[in-house]
Write a protein that holds these residues in place. Structure first.
Motif, PDB file in Angstrom:
ATOM      1  N   SER A   1       7.304  -0.284  27.962  1.00 13.02           N
ATOM      2  CA  SER A   1       7.879  -0.795  29.139  1.00 13.02           C
ATOM      3  C   SER A   1       8.148   0.201  30.095  1.00 13.02           C
ATOM      4  O   SER A   1       7.919   1.530  29.642  1.00 13.02           O
ATOM      5  CB  SER A   1       9.044  -1.688  28.958  1.00 13.02           C
ATOM      6  OG  SER A   1       9.567  -2.478  30.073  1.00 13.02           O
ATOM      7  N   GLY A   2       8.893   0.098  31.331  1.00 15.40           N
ATOM      8  CA  GLY A   2       9.220   1.111  32.097  1.00 15.40           C
ATOM      9  C   GLY A   2       9.936   0.643  33.490  1.00 15.40           C
ATOM     10  O   GLY A   2      10.067  -0.788  33.669  1.00 15.40           O
TER      11      GLY A   2
ATOM     12  N   GLU B   1      14.795 -14.317  35.511  1.00 18.81           N
ATOM     13  CA  GLU B   1      16.371 -14.120  35.643  1.00 18.81           C
ATOM     14  C   GLU B   1      17.243 -15.108  35.944  1.00 18.81           C
ATOM     15  O   GLU B   1      16.913 -15.664  37.008  1.00 18.81           O
ATOM     16  CB  GLU B   1      16.356 -12.844  36.644  1.00 18.81           C
ATOM     17  CG  GLU B   1      15.483 -11.592  36.182  1.00 18.81           C
ATOM     18  CD  GLU B   1      16.318 -10.817  35.170  1.00 18.81           C
ATOM     19  OE1 GLU B   1      17.638 -11.010  34.654  1.00 18.81           O
ATOM     20  OE2 GLU B   1      15.812  -9.705  34.667  1.00 18.81           O
TER      21      GLU B   1
ATOM     22  N   GLY C   1      17.578  -7.426  32.123  1.00 16.60           N
ATOM     23  CA  GLY C   1      16.120  -7.442  32.331  1.00 16.60           C
ATOM     24  C   GLY C   1      15.600  -6.170  32.325  1.00 16.60           C
ATOM     25  O   GLY C   1      14.434  -5.946  32.754  1.00 16.60           O
ATOM     26  N   GLY C   2      16.284  -5.173  32.176  1.00 20.97           N
ATOM     27  CA  GLY C   2      15.885  -3.886  32.133  1.00 20.97           C
ATOM     28  C   GLY C   2      15.162  -3.338  30.893  1.00 20.97           C
ATOM     29  O   GLY C   2      15.318  -4.018  29.772  1.00 20.97           O
ATOM     30  N   PRO C   3      14.177  -2.466  30.880  1.00 25.10           N
ATOM     31  CA  PRO C   3      13.595  -1.968  29.468  1.00 25.10           C
ATOM     32  C   PRO C   3      14.378  -1.526  28.426  1.00 25.10           C
ATOM     33  O   PRO C   3      14.099  -1.386  27.252  1.00 25.10           O
ATOM     34  CB  PRO C   3      12.608  -0.900  30.105  1.00 25.10           C
ATOM     35  CG  PRO C   3      13.092  -0.358  31.336  1.00 25.10           C
ATOM     36  CD  PRO C   3      13.832  -1.517  32.182  1.00 25.10           C
TER      37      PRO C   3
ATOM     38  N   GLN D   1      14.663  -7.348  23.660  1.00 28.63           N
ATOM     39  CA  GLN D   1      14.323  -8.495  23.494  1.00 28.63           C
ATOM     40  C   GLN D   1      14.310  -9.088  22.149  1.00 28.63           C
ATOM     41  O   GLN D   1      13.891  -8.645  21.164  1.00 28.63           O
ATOM     42  CB  GLN D   1      12.952  -8.600  24.291  1.00 28.63           C
ATOM     43  CG  GLN D   1      12.696  -8.056  25.580  1.00 28.63           C
ATOM     44  CD  GLN D   1      11.446  -8.220  26.205  1.00 28.63           C
ATOM     45  OE1 GLN D   1      10.565  -9.304  25.851  1.00 28.63           O
ATOM     46  NE2 GLN D   1      11.190  -7.464  27.187  1.00 28.63           N
TER      47      GLN D   1
ATOM     48  N   LEU E   1       2.730 -11.368  28.309  1.00 23.86           N
ATOM     49  CA  LEU E   1       3.617 -11.935  29.220  1.00 23.86           C
ATOM     50  C   LEU E   1       2.952 -12.749  29.718  1.00 23.86           C
ATOM     51  O   LEU E   1       2.017 -12.516  30.884  1.00 23.86           O
ATOM     52  CB  LEU E   1       4.609 -11.004  29.997  1.00 23.86           C
ATOM     53  CG  LEU E   1       5.616 -11.517  30.667  1.00 23.86           C
ATOM     54  CD1 LEU E   1       6.670 -11.904  29.852  1.00 23.86           C
ATOM     55  CD2 LEU E   1       5.921 -10.465  31.695  1.00 23.86           C
TER      56      LEU E   1
ATOM     57  N   TYR F   1       5.861 -15.528  26.052  1.00 22.46           N
ATOM     58  CA  TYR F   1       4.717 -14.587  25.924  1.00 22.46           C
ATOM     59  C   TYR F   1       3.508 -15.364  25.183  1.00 22.46           C
ATOM     60  O   TYR F   1       3.915 -16.544  24.470  1.00 22.46           O
ATOM     61  CB  TYR F   1       5.014 -13.474  24.716  1.00 22.46           C
ATOM     62  CG  TYR F   1       5.787 -12.486  25.362  1.00 22.46           C
ATOM     63  CD1 TYR F   1       7.182 -12.348  25.355  1.00 22.46           C
ATOM     64  CD2 TYR F   1       5.158 -11.152  25.831  1.00 22.46           C
ATOM     65  CE1 TYR F   1       7.974 -11.416  25.934  1.00 22.46           C
ATOM     66  CE2 TYR F   1       5.859 -10.074  26.262  1.00 22.46           C
ATOM     67  CZ  TYR F   1       7.201 -10.180  26.305  1.00 22.46           C
ATOM     68  OH  TYR F   1       8.011  -9.001  26.801  1.00 22.46           O
TER      69      TYR F   1
ATOM     70  N   TYR G   1      11.790 -14.743  28.483  1.00 19.99           N
ATOM     71  CA  TYR G   1      10.405 -14.645  28.621  1.00 19.99           C
ATOM     72  C   TYR G   1       9.477 -15.441  27.861  1.00 19.99           C
ATOM     73  O   TYR G   1       9.879 -15.921  26.608  1.00 19.99           O
ATOM     74  CB  TYR G   1      10.194 -13.040  28.019  1.00 19.99           C
ATOM     75  CG  TYR G   1      10.903 -11.994  28.415  1.00 19.99           C
ATOM     76  CD1 TYR G   1      12.226 -11.903  27.747  1.00 19.99           C
ATOM     77  CD2 TYR G   1      10.483 -11.184  29.366  1.00 19.99           C
ATOM     78  CE1 TYR G   1      13.019 -10.728  28.242  1.00 19.99           C
ATOM     79  CE2 TYR G   1      11.423  -9.924  29.707  1.00 19.99           C
ATOM     80  CZ  TYR G   1      12.809  -9.798  29.240  1.00 19.99           C
ATOM     81  OH  TYR G   1      13.508  -8.684  29.513  1.00 19.99           O
TER      82      TYR G   1
ATOM     83  N   GLN H   1       9.041  -2.395  35.504  1.00 21.95           N
ATOM     84  CA  GLN H   1       8.536  -3.458  34.935  1.00 21.95           C
ATOM     85  C   GLN H   1       9.321  -4.741  34.689  1.00 21.95           C
ATOM     86  O   GLN H   1       8.947  -5.799  34.072  1.00 21.95           O
ATOM     87  CB  GLN H   1       7.906  -2.739  33.733  1.00 21.95           C
ATOM     88  CG  GLN H   1       6.704  -1.810  33.614  1.00 21.95           C
ATOM     89  CD  GLN H   1       5.490  -2.312  34.261  1.00 21.95           C
ATOM     90  OE1 GLN H   1       5.281  -3.669  33.817  1.00 21.95           O
ATOM     91  NE2 GLN H   1       4.968  -1.741  35.161  1.00 21.95           N
ATOM     92  N   GLY H   2      10.789  -4.420  34.998  1.00 21.18           N
ATOM     93  CA  GLY H   2      11.520  -5.489  34.572  1.00 21.18           C
ATOM     94  C   GLY H   2      11.739  -6.182  33.226  1.00 21.18           C
ATOM     95  O   GLY H   2      12.101  -7.151  33.177  1.00 21.18           O
ATOM     96  N   GLY H   3      11.367  -4.902  32.349  1.00 20.90           N
ATOM     97  CA  GLY H   3      11.825  -5.423  30.902  1.00 20.90           C
ATOM     98  C   GLY H   3      10.278  -6.075  30.236  1.00 20.90           C
ATOM     99  O   GLY H   3      10.426  -6.286  29.044  1.00 20.90           O
ATOM    100  N   LYS H   4       9.239  -6.098  30.921  1.00 22.90           N
ATOM    101  CA  LYS H   4       7.996  -6.734  30.554  1.00 22.90           C
ATOM    102  C   LYS H   4       7.531  -5.879  29.756  1.00 22.90           C
ATOM    103  O   LYS H   4       7.376  -4.389  29.815  1.00 22.90           O
ATOM    104  CB  LYS H   4       6.956  -6.879  31.593  1.00 22.90           C
ATOM    105  CG  LYS H   4       5.766  -6.876  31.247  1.00 22.90           C
ATOM    106  CD  LYS H   4       4.687  -6.996  32.553  1.00 22.90           C
ATOM    107  CE  LYS H   4       3.301  -7.327  32.335  1.00 22.90           C
ATOM    108  NZ  LYS H   4       2.573  -7.164  33.232  1.00 22.90           N
ATOM    109  N   LEU H   5       7.221  -6.359  28.297  1.00 25.72           N
ATOM    110  CA  LEU H   5       6.693  -5.551  27.319  1.00 25.72           C
ATOM    111  C   LEU H   5       5.110  -5.569  27.287  1.00 25.72           C
ATOM    112  O   LEU H   5       4.609  -6.714  27.338  1.00 25.72           O
ATOM    113  CB  LEU H   5       7.236  -5.834  25.932  1.00 25.72           C
ATOM    114  CG  LEU H   5       8.732  -5.618  25.856  1.00 25.72           C
ATOM    115  CD1 LEU H   5       9.027  -6.035  24.631  1.00 25.72           C
ATOM    116  CD2 LEU H   5       8.842  -4.057  25.687  1.00 25.72           C
TER     117      LEU H   5
ATOM    118  N   ARG I   1       8.506 -14.522  33.279  1.00 28.80           N
ATOM    119  CA  ARG I   1      10.120 -13.942  33.264  1.00 28.80           C
ATOM    120  C   ARG I   1      10.913 -14.534  33.998  1.00 28.80           C
ATOM    121  O   ARG I   1      10.487 -14.561  35.112  1.00 28.80           O
ATOM    122  CB  ARG I   1       9.880 -12.214  33.144  1.00 28.80           C
ATOM    123  CG  ARG I   1      11.244 -11.821  32.894  1.00 28.80           C
ATOM    124  CD  ARG I   1      11.218 -10.436  32.889  1.00 28.80           C
ATOM    125  NE  ARG I   1      11.016  -9.649  34.249  1.00 28.80           N
ATOM    126  CZ  ARG I   1      11.698  -9.215  35.130  1.00 28.80           C
ATOM    127  NH1 ARG I   1      13.058  -9.210  34.890  1.00 28.80           N
ATOM    128  NH2 ARG I   1      11.094  -8.713  36.145  1.00 28.80           N
TER     129      ARG I   1
END
Lengths: 110, 115
Positions: free
Chosen positions: A90-91, B50, B98-100, B104, B45, B35, B33, A94-98, B48
């Motif tokens: 992620s990065g 929030e 919601g941050g990396p 999760q 994904l 998936y 999320y 990316q909002g937490g998207k894996l 998502r």
């Protein structure tokens, strides 16, 4: 393109042998790298993340930005390590998207 | 703590039928999320949230898939009509933010088979 590649679908080792699960990534930016594990009949769970630099269940992983790799290592495999292992990134932005790799099944034989 | 709850665990339907999956995230987790995991692949994904807002639905096939999270807690993912290629595992995950940097937590998944 953002991508995670796990070149081995299956890795089979004997108990006590060292194990290395390979992960390479492609990401334009500063990535966050993770290893997730799924044991038989259990849900997907986080094993470790590069930013915490910790060892979980004897596993470690070092982020190598030059080689864009994040290989998972354990010096002495145990039978209970048998599971599916997924590398993910992620990065920021990316909002937490894996983004997951295809997964490697680790089989540790007695 | 029950963790992320999903139902049903398994669903078998005929093609062109509708199907819905339900997810209850961990209490206090604002981010949810959905998936999709095809056989032999890692999860991808779909959408998502929030709270109740869908902040990333770029990979949701909107012609047949829809999702909602009306009160910012439970969520439902729907497929109408289902196609053979929709056979897969649908995973729900939640995190506090919601941050990396946020971990999760995944549910057990719903395994869908379309005949």
């Amino acid at each position: 393109a953002q991508r995670v590649t796990q070149p081995e679908k299956l890795l089979s080792v004997f108990k006590g042998a060292p194990v290395e699960l390979k992960c390479n990534y492609s990401y334009s930016g500063s990535p966050e790298l993770f290893w997730y594990v799924q044991y038989s009949r259990q849900r997907l769970q986080l094993l470790l993340r590069h930013i915490s630099r910790e060892s979980i269940k004897g596993f470690t992983a070092d982020l190598n930005k030059g080689e864009t790799s994040f290989h998972l290592k354990k010096p002495f495999a145990q039978e209970e390590d048998s599971a599916m292992y997924y590398c993910a990134l992620s990065g920021r932005g990316q909002g937490g998207k894996l983004i997951f790799g295809q997964g490697t099944e680790l089989s540790v034989k007695p | 703590e029950a963790g992320v709850v999903q139902s049903p665990r398994y669903k078998i339907i005929e093609k062109k039928q509708p199907v819905a999956f339900w997810c209850n995230p961990i209490s206090g987790h604002n981010t949810l999320y959905w998936y999709l995991q095809n056989l032999g692949q890692g999860p991808e994904l779909l959408i998502r949230y929030e709270n109740e807002e869908a902040v990333d639905d770029s990979q949701l096939p909107k012609d047949r898939f829809s999702a909602e999270r009306l009160k910012g807690v439970d969520s439902t993912l729907k497929i109408q009509p289902a196609e053979l290629g929709d056979s897969a595992v649908y995973l729900c995950a939640s995190s506090f933010g919601g941050g990396p940097e946020e971990t999760q937590y995944f549910g057990p998944g719903t395994r869908l088979l379309v005949l």
